[in-house]
Design a protein around this motif. Structure first.
Motif, short mmCIF file in Angstrom:
data_model
loop_
_atom_site.label_atom_id
_atom_site.label_comp_id
_atom_site.label_asym_id
_atom_site.label_seq_id
_atom_site.Cartn_x
_atom_site.Cartn_y
_atom_site.Cartn_z
N GLN A 10 0.82 -1.21 0.00
CA GLN A 10 0.00 0.00 0.00
C GLN A 10 0.86 1.27 0.00
O GLN A 10 0.74 2.09 -0.90
CB GLN A 10 -0.95 -0.01 1.20
CG GLN A 10 -2.06 1.02 1.09
CD GLN A 10 -3.16 0.75 2.09
OE1 GLN A 10 -3.61 -0.40 2.24
NE2 GLN A 10 -3.61 1.77 2.78
N THR A 11 1.75 1.40 0.97
CA THR A 11 2.54 2.63 1.04
C THR A 11 4.04 2.35 1.11
O THR A 11 4.80 3.18 1.56
CB THR A 11 2.15 3.48 2.26
OG1 THR A 11 2.45 2.73 3.43
CG2 THR A 11 0.72 3.88 2.24
N ASN A 12 4.45 1.17 0.68
CA ASN A 12 5.86 0.82 0.74
C ASN A 12 6.53 1.12 -0.60
O ASN A 12 6.21 0.48 -1.59
CB ASN A 12 5.99 -0.67 1.06
CG ASN A 12 7.02 -0.94 2.11
OD1 ASN A 12 7.31 -0.07 2.93
ND2 ASN A 12 7.57 -2.13 2.10
N THR A 13 7.43 2.10 -0.62
CA THR A 13 8.12 2.38 -1.88
C THR A 13 9.33 1.45 -2.00
O THR A 13 9.69 0.76 -1.05
CB THR A 13 8.62 3.83 -1.94
OG1 THR A 13 9.54 4.05 -0.89
CG2 THR A 13 7.46 4.81 -1.83
N LEU A 14 9.96 1.48 -3.16
CA LEU A 14 11.04 0.53 -3.42
C LEU A 14 12.20 0.65 -2.42
O LEU A 14 12.67 -0.37 -1.89
CB LEU A 14 11.53 0.70 -4.87
CG LEU A 14 12.23 -0.49 -5.50
CD1 LEU A 14 11.47 -1.77 -5.30
CD2 LEU A 14 12.46 -0.25 -6.99
N PRO A 15 12.69 1.86 -2.12
CA PRO A 15 13.78 1.94 -1.13
C PRO A 15 13.37 1.40 0.24
O PRO A 15 14.15 0.72 0.90
CB PRO A 15 14.08 3.44 -1.05
CG PRO A 15 13.63 3.98 -2.35
CD PRO A 15 12.43 3.17 -2.73
N LEU A 16 12.13 1.67 0.67
CA LEU A 16 11.65 1.13 1.95
C LEU A 16 11.57 -0.39 1.88
O LEU A 16 11.86 -1.09 2.84
CB LEU A 16 10.26 1.69 2.30
CG LEU A 16 10.11 3.19 2.47
CD1 LEU A 16 8.72 3.52 2.96
CD2 LEU A 16 11.13 3.73 3.45
N HIS A 17 11.16 -0.86 0.72
CA HIS A 17 11.01 -2.30 0.53
C HIS A 17 12.37 -3.00 0.65
O HIS A 17 12.46 -4.09 1.23
CB HIS A 17 10.41 -2.55 -0.86
CG HIS A 17 9.91 -3.94 -1.06
ND1 HIS A 17 8.93 -4.49 -0.28
CD2 HIS A 17 10.28 -4.90 -1.94
CE1 HIS A 17 8.70 -5.73 -0.69
NE2 HIS A 17 9.51 -6.01 -1.68
N VAL A 18 13.41 -2.36 0.14
CA VAL A 18 14.76 -2.94 0.25
C VAL A 18 15.12 -3.11 1.71
O VAL A 18 15.58 -4.18 2.13
CB VAL A 18 15.80 -2.04 -0.46
CG1 VAL A 18 17.20 -2.52 -0.16
CG2 VAL A 18 15.55 -2.01 -1.96
N GLU A 19 14.89 -2.07 2.50
CA GLU A 19 15.24 -2.15 3.92
C GLU A 19 14.45 -3.26 4.61
O GLU A 19 14.99 -4.05 5.38
CB GLU A 19 14.96 -0.81 4.61
CG GLU A 19 15.58 -0.74 6.00
CD GLU A 19 14.81 0.14 6.95
OE1 GLU A 19 13.63 0.45 6.68
OE2 GLU A 19 15.38 0.53 7.98
N LEU A 20 13.17 -3.32 4.30
CA LEU A 20 12.30 -4.30 4.92
C LEU A 20 12.76 -5.73 4.62
O LEU A 20 12.83 -6.57 5.51
CB LEU A 20 10.89 -4.08 4.37
CG LEU A 20 9.79 -4.33 5.35
CD1 LEU A 20 8.87 -3.15 5.38
CD2 LEU A 20 9.04 -5.54 4.93
#
Lengths: 285, 334
Positions: A227-237
């Motif tokens: 929903q609100t996870n962008t690609l850079p955030l997704h990498v961290e996750l």
């Protein structure tokens, strides 16, 4: 001329040492990390790579990131161009101050920018508490992400244009006015062709930053997967989940965008350095 | 311009091409950062349960970050239906600063609203070369410890409190001896990382230290992942009850119309099926049948609560972890 004149450090071995250290540093700090990203991403084979990219949440993160960039870039294109036009074509009190203010997003850490927006537009914020009454939610949904991305990237276009437009001066446009052209026509036929490549350069930079922004987005995103996870955030996750291959697969997409940006940037710089209208070589009266 | 519109169209298409279109209900669960796989599994179990019960399909969205960050986000308007955290204090904040849940939230579900729990344990290297068995082994001069920093990490605060619980048990009212023990223990820490995962990396990837101090669940996870016995878990005889509190967020479930769904989502965590799943993720659970099944993995030990050790969370934060508090004093002793 005295081209044989010796400069400090111009002996062969100093030169070689300098070149070698520059090369080694570039390899260590830039090239090897970049290679490692792709090597890690593909360390379990193409099938795993494709599986990680094809993951429902990764696809959504890619879509959201492109969506945010697609809104941010045109907004900042219009904003940056208007601002540059304003401060280079008109004189008014506060003009110098305005030029300085443009740089605020560069001076402020992105995390702080995110927090500022959160404190202003969040549920308990000045504006946010009023918006909540009307059931309008900006933070922790895509409008909030677009807002902070626009903030963080807004100086790029203006910063590219202002020096160029200052240097070019207003003569050609004044001639247009004298000849009776409308404002829009002057912009389209005279200003735009002159600033075209600088504008594209600004757009390329804006886009690169919009796609890669982490700090500010992290604060206002709410980290909702799919929903609100962008690609850079997704990498961290993914990295925190111990899904190293997945994290690097997503990171390799960002790296690929970075490389494309560099290619585009090099091309634009090459075009910019070539004179648009080569001066007539002979016969000019 | 044409490209621009195309870009927006593609973006919008990608965004809308996600599932969720088909589900009857939606629920947002905000959780701590390392619980993703746990809830990914539980959500599947719960979806099936809810469909059996009501015939409705449900889509569960997950948000993961540090639980203090999540609490802030919820207060600032992240409309989560439920919070599943690893820090009681972070849920208390939802009441104290957000006014989003009632003060007695912990009494609304069994076991202090903590469907599963863990404790603090040790991870040692192959064969336990330094023969680490209990807390007093950790203060020996030849032992190097790795744990996160109690200033920044909840995980480390738990370890601190667990050690304090042991010291109180051992030295009784002798405050000087307790302080000496705590100070010795802290001085044996070779690396203070900022968070739990960082400490794990330091111990496992960088090979620093003889003992990693962290949650029992994390200790067992690492021991499981390296099947060859490279690491061994050690559970001390006395440790700290680390609760994993859950709550629905009253204001938001009312706005979202998800009261029943959110409540059932949390209550079902106590079912035998869910408890078995939680035990599979190396958490200790309350269900008697599941407890029996896993008796050998979770040795019995004396668990002390925050009330016994420090007189409640508020008190603990103030006395021990605030600036100039006990922790600062102990670290200055050497």
């Amino acid at each position: 001329m005295a081209s044989q004149q010796h400069r400090v450090g111009d002996t062969p071995w100093i030169r070689r040492t300098l070149i070698a250290s520059a090369l080694i540093l570039t390899m260590l700090m830039l090239v090897i990390p970049l290679v490692v990203i792709f090597a890690q991403a593909l360390s379990s084979g193409w099938a795993t790579f494709a599986e990680n990219i094809g993951n429902e949440y990764t696809l959504h993160a890619i879509g959201l990131t492109l969506f945010v960039a697609a809104l941010t870039v045109p907004l900042n294109l219009v904003f940056g161009t208007s601002l540059a036009w304003l401060v280079t074509r008109f004189r008014f009190p506060g003009r110098k101050l305005l030029i300085t203010l443009i740089d605020i997003p560069f001076a402020v850490s992105p995390v702080v920018a995110g927090l500022l927006y959160l404190l202003l537009y969040g549920r308990n914020g000045w504006v946010g508490s009023w918006l909540t009454e009307y059931d309008i939610q900006l933070m922790f949904s895509w409008p909030g992400i677009v807002m902070v991305t626009v903030f963080v990237t807004c100086p790029f276009v203006a910063r590219e244009l202002i020096p160029l437009m200052q240097q070019q001066g207003t003569e050609e446009e004044e001639a247009g006015v004298v000849l009776g052209a409308s404002g829009w026509r002057i912009f389209r036929r005279i200003t735009l062709p002159n600033i075209k490549w600088a504008l594209i350069y600004g757009v390329v930079l804006t886009n690169a930053r919009a796609v890669g922004e982490f700090g500010a987005v992290s604060v206002v995103s709410g980290n909702i997967r799919g929903q609100t996870n962008t690609l850079p955030l997704h990498v961290e996750l993914l990295y925190q989940d111990y899904n190293i291959v997945g994290a690097f697969a997503s990171a390799s997409l960002l790296a690929a965008i970075a490389i494309l940006t560099l290619v585009a940037k090099a091309f634009v710089e090459w075009r910019q350095s070539r004179p648009e209208h080569p001066a007539p070589e002979k016969g000019g009266v | 311009m044409k490209h621009l519109f195309k870009g927006i169209a593609v973006g919008a298409a990608l965004l809308s091409a996600q599932p969720a279109l088909s589900a009857d209900r939606e629920l947002l669960n905000t959780s701590y950062d390392i619980a993703r796989e746990l809830f990914a599994s539980y959500n599947e179990v719960f979806k099936e349960h809810w469909q059996e019960k009501t015939g409705e399909t449900v889509e569960i969205k997950q948000s993961h970050a540090g639980s203090s960050k999540q609490a802030q986000a919820i207060i600032q308007g992240l409309k989560a239906d439920v919070a599943t955290f690893n820090q009681v204090t972070d849920i208390n904040i939802l009441h104290d600063r957000g006014g989003l849940i009632p003060e007695n939230w912990a009494d609304r579900l069994p076991n202090n609203s903590s469907p599963y729990y863990s404790t603090m344990a040790f991870l040692v290297r192959e064969g336990n070369p330094k023969n680490i068995q209990n807390w007093d082994d950790l203060v020996r001069e030849d032992v190097d410890l790795v744990m996160p920093n109690p200033k920044t990490s909840g995980n480390a605060r738990y370890t601190y409190l667990a050690a304090l619980g042991y010291a109180q048990e051992t030295y009784g009212d002798d405050q000087e001896k307790i302080d000496q023990f705590m100070s010795d223990l802290l001085s044996r820490v070779k690396v203070f990382d900022s968070g739990g995962r960082g400490a794990t990396t330091t111990f496992v990837e960088r090979g620093i230290g003889d003992v990693l101090l962290t949650f029992e669940s994390e200790v067992l996870n690492i021991a499981d992942r390296f099947d060859n016995g490279e690491y061994q878990p050690v559970t001390p005889k006395v440790s700290f009850l680390a609760e994993f509190p859950v709550t629905w967020i009253d204001d938001y479930v009312e706005q979202n119309g998800t009261q029943e769904l959110a409540k059932e989502y949390l209550e079902y965590l106590y079912s035998e099926e869910a408890q078995r799943l939680l035990a599979g993720f190396n958490y200790r659970v309350h269900n008697d049948v599941v407890k029996e099944e896993n008796a050998d993995r979770f040795p019995a030990l004396q668990l002390k609560t925050i009330d016994e050790i420090a007189g409640g969370w508020e008190n603990a934060m103030e006395t021990h972890f605030a600036s100039g508090g006990k922790l600062d004093q102990l670290q200055r002793r050497r």
